[in-house]
Motif scaffolding. Structure first.
Motif, PDB file in Angstrom:
ATOM      1  N   LEU A  81       0.830  -1.207   0.000  1.00 49.41           N
ATOM      2  CA  LEU A  81       0.000   0.000   0.000  1.00 49.41           C
ATOM      3  C   LEU A  81       0.865   1.258   0.000  1.00 49.41           C
ATOM      4  O   LEU A  81       0.608   2.214  -0.736  1.00 49.41           O
ATOM      5  CB  LEU A  81      -0.928   0.000   1.216  1.00 49.41           C
ATOM      6  CG  LEU A  81      -2.143  -0.920   1.155  1.00 49.41           C
ATOM      7  CD1 LEU A  81      -2.824  -0.972   2.522  1.00 49.41           C
ATOM      8  CD2 LEU A  81      -3.127  -0.441   0.093  1.00 49.41           C
ATOM      9  N   ILE A  82       1.900   1.256   0.833  1.00 50.74           N
ATOM     10  CA  ILE A  82       2.794   2.405   0.886  1.00 50.74           C
ATOM     11  C   ILE A  82       3.503   2.591  -0.448  1.00 50.74           C
ATOM     12  O   ILE A  82       3.636   3.713  -0.949  1.00 50.74           O
ATOM     13  CB  ILE A  82       3.819   2.240   2.021  1.00 50.74           C
ATOM     14  CG1 ILE A  82       3.107   2.346   3.370  1.00 50.74           C
ATOM     15  CG2 ILE A  82       4.935   3.275   1.924  1.00 50.74           C
ATOM     16  CD1 ILE A  82       3.960   1.956   4.552  1.00 50.74           C
ATOM     17  N   GLU A  83       3.933   1.490  -1.042  1.00 58.88           N
ATOM     18  CA  GLU A  83       4.614   1.571  -2.336  1.00 58.88           C
ATOM     19  C   GLU A  83       3.692   2.171  -3.388  1.00 58.88           C
ATOM     20  O   GLU A  83       4.096   3.015  -4.181  1.00 58.88           O
ATOM     21  CB  GLU A  83       5.082   0.188  -2.778  1.00 58.88           C
ATOM     22  CG  GLU A  83       5.932   0.212  -4.028  1.00 58.88           C
ATOM     23  CD  GLU A  83       6.585  -1.127  -4.300  1.00 58.88           C
ATOM     24  OE1 GLU A  83       7.530  -1.157  -5.083  1.00 58.88           O
ATOM     25  OE2 GLU A  83       6.142  -2.141  -3.718  1.00 58.88           O
ATOM     26  N   GLU A  84       2.443   1.751  -3.379  1.00 57.38           N
ATOM     27  CA  GLU A  84       1.475   2.267  -4.353  1.00 57.38           C
ATOM     28  C   GLU A  84       1.300   3.774  -4.211  1.00 57.38           C
ATOM     29  O   GLU A  84       1.404   4.535  -5.173  1.00 57.38           O
ATOM     30  CB  GLU A  84       0.133   1.556  -4.178  1.00 57.38           C
ATOM     31  CG  GLU A  84      -0.963   2.101  -5.084  1.00 57.38           C
ATOM     32  CD  GLU A  84      -2.303   1.428  -4.824  1.00 57.38           C
ATOM     33  OE1 GLU A  84      -3.333   2.050  -5.119  1.00 57.38           O
ATOM     34  OE2 GLU A  84      -2.317   0.286  -4.324  1.00 57.38           O
ATOM     35  N   PHE A  85       1.050   4.235  -2.980  1.00 58.64           N
ATOM     36  CA  PHE A  85       0.782   5.663  -2.795  1.00 58.64           C
ATOM     37  C   PHE A  85       2.059   6.491  -2.883  1.00 58.64           C
ATOM     38  O   PHE A  85       2.044   7.621  -3.361  1.00 58.64           O
ATOM     39  CB  PHE A  85       0.066   5.881  -1.461  1.00 58.64           C
ATOM     40  CG  PHE A  85      -1.363   5.433  -1.486  1.00 58.64           C
ATOM     41  CD1 PHE A  85      -2.325   6.167  -2.160  1.00 58.64           C
ATOM     42  CD2 PHE A  85      -1.745   4.248  -0.874  1.00 58.64           C
ATOM     43  CE1 PHE A  85      -3.642   5.731  -2.206  1.00 58.64           C
ATOM     44  CE2 PHE A  85      -3.057   3.805  -0.918  1.00 58.64           C
ATOM     45  CZ  PHE A  85      -4.012   4.559  -1.587  1.00 58.64           C
ATOM     46  N   CYS A  86       3.167   5.931  -2.424  1.00 58.03           N
ATOM     47  CA  CYS A  86       4.442   6.635  -2.504  1.00 58.03           C
ATOM     48  C   CYS A  86       4.847   6.820  -3.958  1.00 58.03           C
ATOM     49  O   CYS A  86       5.224   7.917  -4.387  1.00 58.03           O
ATOM     50  CB  CYS A  86       5.515   5.855  -1.750  1.00 58.03           C
ATOM     51  SG  CYS A  86       7.118   6.678  -1.660  1.00 58.03           S
ATOM     52  N   LEU A  87       4.768   5.748  -4.730  1.00 62.58           N
ATOM     53  CA  LEU A  87       5.157   5.814  -6.131  1.00 62.58           C
ATOM     54  C   LEU A  87       4.236   6.738  -6.914  1.00 62.58           C
ATOM     55  O   LEU A  87       4.687   7.537  -7.730  1.00 62.58           O
ATOM     56  CB  LEU A  87       5.133   4.415  -6.745  1.00 62.58           C
ATOM     57  CG  LEU A  87       6.285   3.482  -6.362  1.00 62.58           C
ATOM     58  CD1 LEU A  87       6.007   2.072  -6.867  1.00 62.58           C
ATOM     59  CD2 LEU A  87       7.586   3.991  -6.942  1.00 62.58           C
ATOM     60  N   ASN A  88       2.947   6.610  -6.676  1.00 55.43           N
ATOM     61  CA  ASN A  88       2.009   7.442  -7.430  1.00 55.43           C
ATOM     62  C   ASN A  88       2.214   8.921  -7.175  1.00 55.43           C
ATOM     63  O   ASN A  88       2.130   9.735  -8.095  1.00 55.43           O
ATOM     64  CB  ASN A  88       0.565   7.045  -7.087  1.00 55.43           C
ATOM     65  CG  ASN A  88       0.139   5.783  -7.802  1.00 55.43           C
ATOM     66  OD1 ASN A  88       0.867   5.263  -8.640  1.00 55.43           O
ATOM     67  ND2 ASN A  88      -1.028   5.290  -7.478  1.00 55.43           N
ATOM     68  N   THR A  89       2.468   9.310  -5.931  1.00 52.49           N
ATOM     69  CA  THR A  89       2.681  10.734  -5.669  1.00 52.49           C
ATOM     70  C   THR A  89       4.034  11.182  -6.164  1.00 52.49           C
ATOM     71  O   THR A  89       4.161  12.276  -6.715  1.00 52.49           O
ATOM     72  CB  THR A  89       2.550  11.045  -4.161  1.00 52.49           C
ATOM     73  OG1 THR A  89       3.433  10.208  -3.417  1.00 52.49           O
ATOM     74  CG2 THR A  89       1.134  10.849  -3.673  1.00 52.49           C
TER      75      THR A  89
END
Length: 225
Positions: free
Chosen positions: A145-153
């Motif tokens: 989840l962190i990877e998804e939101f971190c990467l997207n931002t």
């Protein structure tokens, strides 16, 4: 290329290209062209695009099909609020589990950050630091989840942030966070992490406001000419 895990292979390749910027916002992702590129049928391509849509990297438009998604500043700020909740929670779990190898890995990433010479390299080091910080939480779903939101931002913010804060400000925050990790102070790490991400969010808002004001001034000049 085998059929085993083919949607995931296609998804990962397209994700990397979107995050690197080689597939720009608004790029049309035609299923027939992608099927030809990956030497497969349209079915695994369709599944890969569905997964990228769930991650917020792809959206669908009428008469155009799948395209690389964009984000406005308000959407980015919402994502960063989610990052704060996820990363601070992960930090509180991770810090008590950290061993010397984890701390050395964080230091190594920051050393590479210091040596980096391009915005893309800063962004990659920043991404790696945040993911390494949460890894000792030993929670795979939380890390994803962190990877998804971190990467997207990061895809949208790293160029804007390089103009707003430069390299030194975020890096100073990183070293503070690392020192709190060495002290095994999970609450302090979470507090510093929240401040760090909030600073990024506030700088994004300020940079966007200034850009809009400058655009309005240019429009006034054109109208007066």
């Amino acid at each position: 290329m085998t059929n085993k895990g083919l949607p995931q292979i296609i998804r990962d390749q397209l994700r990397d290209e979107i995050l690197a910027g080689s597939l720009a916002t608004g790029t049309q992702l035609r299923q027939d062209a992608l099927a030809e590129r990956f030497n497969t049928s349209r079915l695994p391509v369709r599944e890969a695009l569905r997964q990228l849509e769930a991650e917020g990297l792809v959206t669908y438009q009428r008469n155009r099909g799948a395209i690389v998604a964009g984000m406005d500043v308000n959407q980015l700020c919402e994502m960063m609020d989610i990052r704060i909740a996820l990363e601070c929670h992960a930090a509180k779990i991770a810090v008590p589990n950290m061993v010397q190898r984890d701390l050395a890995h964080l230091q190594e990433i920051l050393d590479q950050y210091n040596a980096s010479e391009s915005v893309a390299e800063w962004a990659e080091c920043n991404r790696r630091f945040h993911l390494a910080l949460c890894a000792p939480a030993n929670n795979t779903k939380l890390r994803h989840l962190i990877e998804e939101f971190c990467l997207n931002t990061d895809r949208y913010t790293h160029e804007m942030m390089s103009l707003a804060t430069g390299k030194e400000g975020p890096q100073s925050d990183h070293f503070e966070i690392l020192e709190a990790c060495r002290q095994r102070d999970a609450a302090q790490v979470a507090a510093l992490l929240e401040r760090h991400i909030m600073e990024t969010k506030n700088n994004l808002l300020a940079t966007d406001r200034i850009k809009r004001e400058q655009a309005a001034m240019q429009e006034d000049v054109r109208d007066a000419a």
